[in-house]
Design an enzyme around this catalytic site. Structure first.
Site, PDB file in Angstrom:
ATOM      1  N   LYS A  60       0.810  -1.223   0.000  1.00 41.72           N
ATOM      2  CA  LYS A  60       0.000   0.000   0.000  1.00 41.72           C
ATOM      3  C   LYS A  60       0.841   1.271   0.000  1.00 41.72           C
ATOM      4  CE  LYS A  60      -4.371  -1.551   0.566  1.00 41.72           C
ATOM      5  NZ  LYS A  60      -5.523  -1.151  -0.256  1.00 41.72           N
ATOM      6  N   SER A  85      -8.615  -0.175   6.951  1.00 41.18           N
ATOM      7  CA  SER A  85      -8.572  -1.137   8.046  1.00 41.18           C
ATOM      8  C   SER A  85      -7.165  -1.282   8.592  1.00 41.18           C
ATOM      9  CB  SER A  85      -9.072  -2.509   7.565  1.00 41.18           C
ATOM     10  OG  SER A  85      -8.217  -3.017   6.577  1.00 41.18           O
ATOM     11  N   GLU A 211      -9.507 -13.521  -3.574  1.00 38.01           N
ATOM     12  CA  GLU A 211     -10.123 -12.840  -2.438  1.00 38.01           C
ATOM     13  C   GLU A 211     -10.628 -13.877  -1.434  1.00 38.01           C
ATOM     14  OE1 GLU A 211     -13.396 -10.507  -3.858  1.00 38.01           O
ATOM     15  OE2 GLU A 211     -14.329 -12.185  -4.884  1.00 38.01           O
ATOM     16  N   GLY A 215     -15.888 -13.186   1.328  1.00 33.43           N
ATOM     17  CA  GLY A 215     -16.106 -11.883   0.705  1.00 33.43           C
ATOM     18  C   GLY A 215     -15.880 -11.951  -0.790  1.00 33.43           C
ATOM     19  N   ASP A 217     -17.309 -10.656  -3.378  1.00 36.50           N
ATOM     20  CA  ASP A 217     -17.923  -9.626  -4.216  1.00 36.50           C
ATOM     21  C   ASP A 217     -17.162  -9.424  -5.518  1.00 36.50           C
ATOM     22  OD1 ASP A 217     -16.177  -6.766  -3.592  1.00 36.50           O
ATOM     23  OD2 ASP A 217     -16.000  -8.403  -2.178  1.00 36.50           O
ATOM     24  N   SER A 311       1.290  -9.639  -0.320  1.00 36.65           N
ATOM     25  CA  SER A 311       0.928  -8.224  -0.271  1.00 36.65           C
ATOM     26  C   SER A 311       1.289  -7.509   1.016  1.00 36.65           C
ATOM     27  CB  SER A 311      -0.570  -8.051  -0.551  1.00 36.65           C
ATOM     28  OG  SER A 311      -1.342  -8.619   0.478  1.00 36.65           O
TER      29      SER A 311
END
Length: 326
Positions: A60, A85, A211, A215, A217, A311
């Site tokens: 990130k 988060s 994912e 979750g 989605d 990650s």
């Protein structure tokens, strides 16, 4: 295509290349690691991009630094706000400190204690909320408007996506063209950025996002051709407890990604244990998403050269011990 994604300006590979120049000297060029055990288990040649060794402990930092550095000087003086988060929070806080920009971070009450402490240690103001009853995006927009701050969301932002894509650019520069690239998926910033780099530098490669099973989605959105929204998923992958893809990330993923897969929390724990025992790496549950799919055989990598994104590594020691020692 979803109406959410119909009228936004999408980043391109050129933005990824510019981001690489912008973050040079600020972000670490993280190592690419290999494992004979992983290769033997899967039948492929795996190259792990170790973003758990990035500044602030996760990929990130790339997007955060790029997004803040790209702001006009007057916007920098006023400051930035982000909601996260944890990993985006730390990344924005550190990048803002390095660029001498005030930062406010909206974080959930149940965010890992280590991530909250690190965010404050980097000098950011932390505003907490209840992720199950409050809308973090609405809260972030409200505070941004009140204080005239620049809002930098964790994934749905062109410069954030471009910054995340630099990890794939570096990986490909080091390994040469790959047959398959597997990235982690929450809101889609990493996957979208990596897909842009892969489409430009190795257009024949297959690109997968992974994912949490709870979750899915992203998987549903990819397969239904529209942005699907879900309740906050219950998963140990706290960095992927997103409820939908973004208006910027979804169309890139829809265009350039081969498929979206899911893994269970049990598979994530097994992968954390593999990294700790075999590669001597501390990796957080979210950071294990891509590797879990490959090591579990969800992607057929036999006789293929495969890039796998690790990650992040921001997991507190008590949780890490509980996960890997169970």
């Amino acid at each position: 295509m979803s109406e959410d994604a119909a009228s936004v300006s999408l980043p391109s590979y050129g933005d990824v290349a510019r981001a690489a120049e912008r973050i040079r000297g600020a972000a670490h060029r993280t190592p690419v690691l290999t494992s004979r055990t992983a290769d033997a288990r899967t039948g492929g040649q795996l190259f792990f991009k170790a973003e758990n060794l990035q500044r602030a402990g996760a990929f990130k930092f790339r997007g955060a630094y790029n997004a803040i550095a790209a702001l006009p000087e007057d916007a920098r003086r006023r400051g930035v706000i982000a909601y996260s988060s944890g990993n985006h929070a730390q990344a924005i806080a550190l990048a803002a400190r390095l660029l001498d920009v005030p930062a406010t971070i909206v974080m959930p009450l149940d965010a890992p204690a280590m991530k909250v402490a690190a965010t404050r240690d980097y000098g950011a103001e932390v505003v907490t909320y209840d992720r199950y009853t409050q809308d973090r995006e609405a809260l972030g927009r409200s505070i941004a408007a009140e204080r005239s701050l620049s809002l930098i969301p964790p994934y749905d932002h062109p410069e954030v996506i471009a910054g995340q894509g630099t990890l794939a650019l570096e990986l490909i520069e080091e390994t040469g063209p790959l047959d398959i690239l597997v990235a982690c998926l929450g809101g889609g910033g990493q996957l979208a950025g990596c897909a842009l780099a892969a489409a430009e530098l190795m257009p024949e490669a297959r690109v997968y996002g992974v994912e949490p099973e709870a979750g899915n989605d992203g998987q549903r959105s990819f397969r239904e051709g529209r942005i699907v929204r879900i309740p906050v998923p219950q998963t140990i992958a706290d960095g992927a407890q997103t409820t939908h893809l973004g208006a910027h990330t979804f169309p890139i993923i829809a265009r350039h990604v081969t498929d979206v897969l899911t893994v269970s929390d049990t598979q994530l724990v097994e992968t954390m244990r593999f990294f700790a025992e075999r590669m001597k790496l501390v990796v957080e549950p979210t950071g294990c998403l891509a590797a879990a799919a490959v090591l579990s055989g969800l992607v057929d990598v036999r006789d293929k050269r495969v890039g796998v994104v690790i990650s992040g590594g921001n997991v507190d020691l008590a949780s890490f011990a509980r996960f890997v020692g169970g």
